[in-house]
Design a protein around this motif. Structure first.
Motif, PDB file in Angstrom:
ATOM      1  N   ARG A  88       0.863  -1.194   0.000  1.00 14.56           N
ATOM      2  CA  ARG A  88       0.000   0.000   0.000  1.00 14.56           C
ATOM      3  C   ARG A  88       0.881   1.219   0.000  1.00 14.56           C
ATOM      4  O   ARG A  88       1.795   1.289   0.818  1.00 14.56           O
ATOM      5  CB  ARG A  88      -0.912  -0.005   1.221  1.00 14.56           C
ATOM      6  N   PRO A  89       0.674   2.154  -0.903  1.00 11.61           N
ATOM      7  CA  PRO A  89      -0.284   2.107  -2.005  1.00 11.61           C
ATOM      8  C   PRO A  89       0.017   0.964  -2.976  1.00 11.61           C
ATOM      9  O   PRO A  89       1.131   0.431  -2.991  1.00 11.61           O
ATOM     10  CB  PRO A  89      -0.097   3.466  -2.677  1.00 11.61           C
ATOM     11  N   PHE A  90      -0.969   0.633  -3.821  1.00  7.39           N
ATOM     12  CA  PHE A  90      -0.745  -0.388  -4.839  1.00  7.39           C
ATOM     13  C   PHE A  90       0.247   0.156  -5.861  1.00  7.39           C
ATOM     14  O   PHE A  90       0.278   1.361  -6.129  1.00  7.39           O
ATOM     15  CB  PHE A  90      -2.059  -0.741  -5.541  1.00  7.39           C
ATOM     16  N   ARG A 103      -3.990   4.640  -4.385  1.00 13.54           N
ATOM     17  CA  ARG A 103      -4.648   4.149  -3.164  1.00 13.54           C
ATOM     18  C   ARG A 103      -5.802   3.219  -3.483  1.00 13.54           C
ATOM     19  O   ARG A 103      -6.120   2.337  -2.697  1.00 13.54           O
ATOM     20  CB  ARG A 103      -5.115   5.344  -2.328  1.00 13.54           C
ATOM     21  N   THR A 104      -6.477   3.430  -4.610  1.00 11.98           N
ATOM     22  CA  THR A 104      -7.511   2.475  -5.033  1.00 11.98           C
ATOM     23  C   THR A 104      -7.283   2.131  -6.501  1.00 11.98           C
ATOM     24  O   THR A 104      -6.714   2.928  -7.259  1.00 11.98           O
ATOM     25  CB  THR A 104      -8.944   3.034  -4.867  1.00 11.98           C
ATOM     26  N   GLY A 268      -9.870  -2.107  -1.411  1.00  9.80           N
ATOM     27  CA  GLY A 268      -9.332  -0.984  -2.184  1.00  9.80           C
ATOM     28  C   GLY A 268      -9.191  -1.309  -3.670  1.00  9.80           C
ATOM     29  O   GLY A 268      -8.949  -0.411  -4.472  1.00  9.80           O
TER      30      GLY A 268
END
Ligand code: NAP
Length: 306
Positions: A88-90, A103-104, A268
């Protein structure tokens, strides 16, 4: 770092972009090298609500694209080549060299119809060869048609096509259908449908439009020509999920499993459209789930302020 990255530029991805852009989330949409998805392969779309006179598939996509751009979506004509959903983040790698953090993530990479792999099949796609009876059946009123496949899709498409066609011939490569009993019963009761068993397509005939198919009986090796105006390939679809294998829960065919709307097994990460839908596969249902994914992502961001 981005708040929302969307992968895929069909109706699901573009609708997710319209909604997340209007929610001031400044989405980045990575379009893929074949931008626009399956709608760009169809001609006229007559069943998308709001267009009583129909609209061309590529035009519909272009309009959705313009609508998403109007509210501030950033578009990249690039391919995501790697993803890491374990951090996270991806982290995404784009075109093998650029790292993007988000983040998503909304996955709207769609599905691709399986094809026979004949050169004439791609040359005549949209000119008599089709992978969608719902989209194209209407154009073959009063004409003989061929459907390839022996599963539920093939029978459902064949039954649907009898509304328009003079006759529908199903070509199946073996002597037993895979389709459910209920569809087999309906097919048997439909006088317009005949099945050629143990039969494969050797070639699709026609210069500019389809005029017939050359078929081969796999038991006798006998070759015959069936004249027809259209060939519907219904041998299954494959979701475009190879990037996410091992990172997201999927069914046995590789469709991403979703729950509570569009949530995947990784919080997410959301999935919308054909990549998580082996059943409806319509532009309007894809757009609807793109909207759901945008709202799901927005609520996830609100609940996980960091
Ligand atoms: P499917 O069940 O995988 O059937 C594909 C069919 O195409 C099979 O008969 C297969 O032959 C044939 N095939 C595959 N590759 C081929 C090739 N290269 N050349 C010639 N024939 C080939 O796919 P589907 O029919 O799209 O169905 C997918 C899923 O959606 C299924 O779970 C189905 O039940 C569901 N579905 C349900 C409905 C409904 O309930 N109304 C409607 C549509 C789809 P073999 O049989 O020899 O393998």
């Amino acid at each position: 770092m981005h708040k929302v990255v969307i992968i895929g530029s069909g109706p699901a991805g573009l609708t997710a972009a319209i909604y997340t852009a209007r929610a001031n989330l400044s989405p980045l949409l990575i379009e893929g090298s074949q931008a626009g998805g399956q709608l760009t392969l169809t001609t006229e779309v007559e069943n998308y609500p709001g267009f009583p006179k129909g609209i061309l598939g590529p035009q519909l996509i272009q309009d959705m694209h313009a609508q998403a751009a109007r509210f501030g979506t950033t578009f990249w004509q690039a391919d995501v080549t790697q993803v890491d959903l374990g951090t996270r983040p991806f982290r995404l790698v784009v075109n093998d060299d650029q790292v993007v953090e988000t983040r998503t993530l909304i996955i709207a990479t769609g599905a691709s119809a399986n094809l026979l792999g004949l050169p004439a099949e791609s040359r005549l796609m949209g000119h008599g060869v089709s992978t969608c009876a719902t989209c194209d059946g209407y154009f073959f009123r009063g004409k003989p048609l061929v459907v390839v496949g022996g599963g539920d899709s093939a029978l459902e498409e064949a039954i649907f096509l009898t509304k328009f066609a003079t006759q529908v011939t199903i070509l199946h490569r073996r002597d037993k259908l895979r389709a459910s009993k209920i569809l087999q019963d309906r097919e048997r009761n439909n006088e317009k449908i005949t099945i050629r068993w143990n039969t494969v397509v050797d070639d699709i005939l026609g210069e500019d439009v389809v005029t017939g198919v050359r078929v081969r009986n796999v038991l006798t090796d006998e070759r015959t020509v069936i004249p027809c105006a259209g060939v519907f390939i219904a041998i299954g679809h494959s979701p475009n999920t190879h990037l996410f294998k091992g990172q997201l829960a999927m069914d046995e065919k590789g469709y991403i499993l979703t729950q509570r709307g569009t949530a995947t097994s990784v919080p997410g990460v959301f999935a919308a459209g054909d990549v998580q839908d082996p059943y409806y596969r319509q532009a309007v249902t894809a757009a609807g789930s793109g909207c759901m994914a945008a709202i799901d992502a927005e609520r996830f961001l609100e609940a996980n302020i960091s």
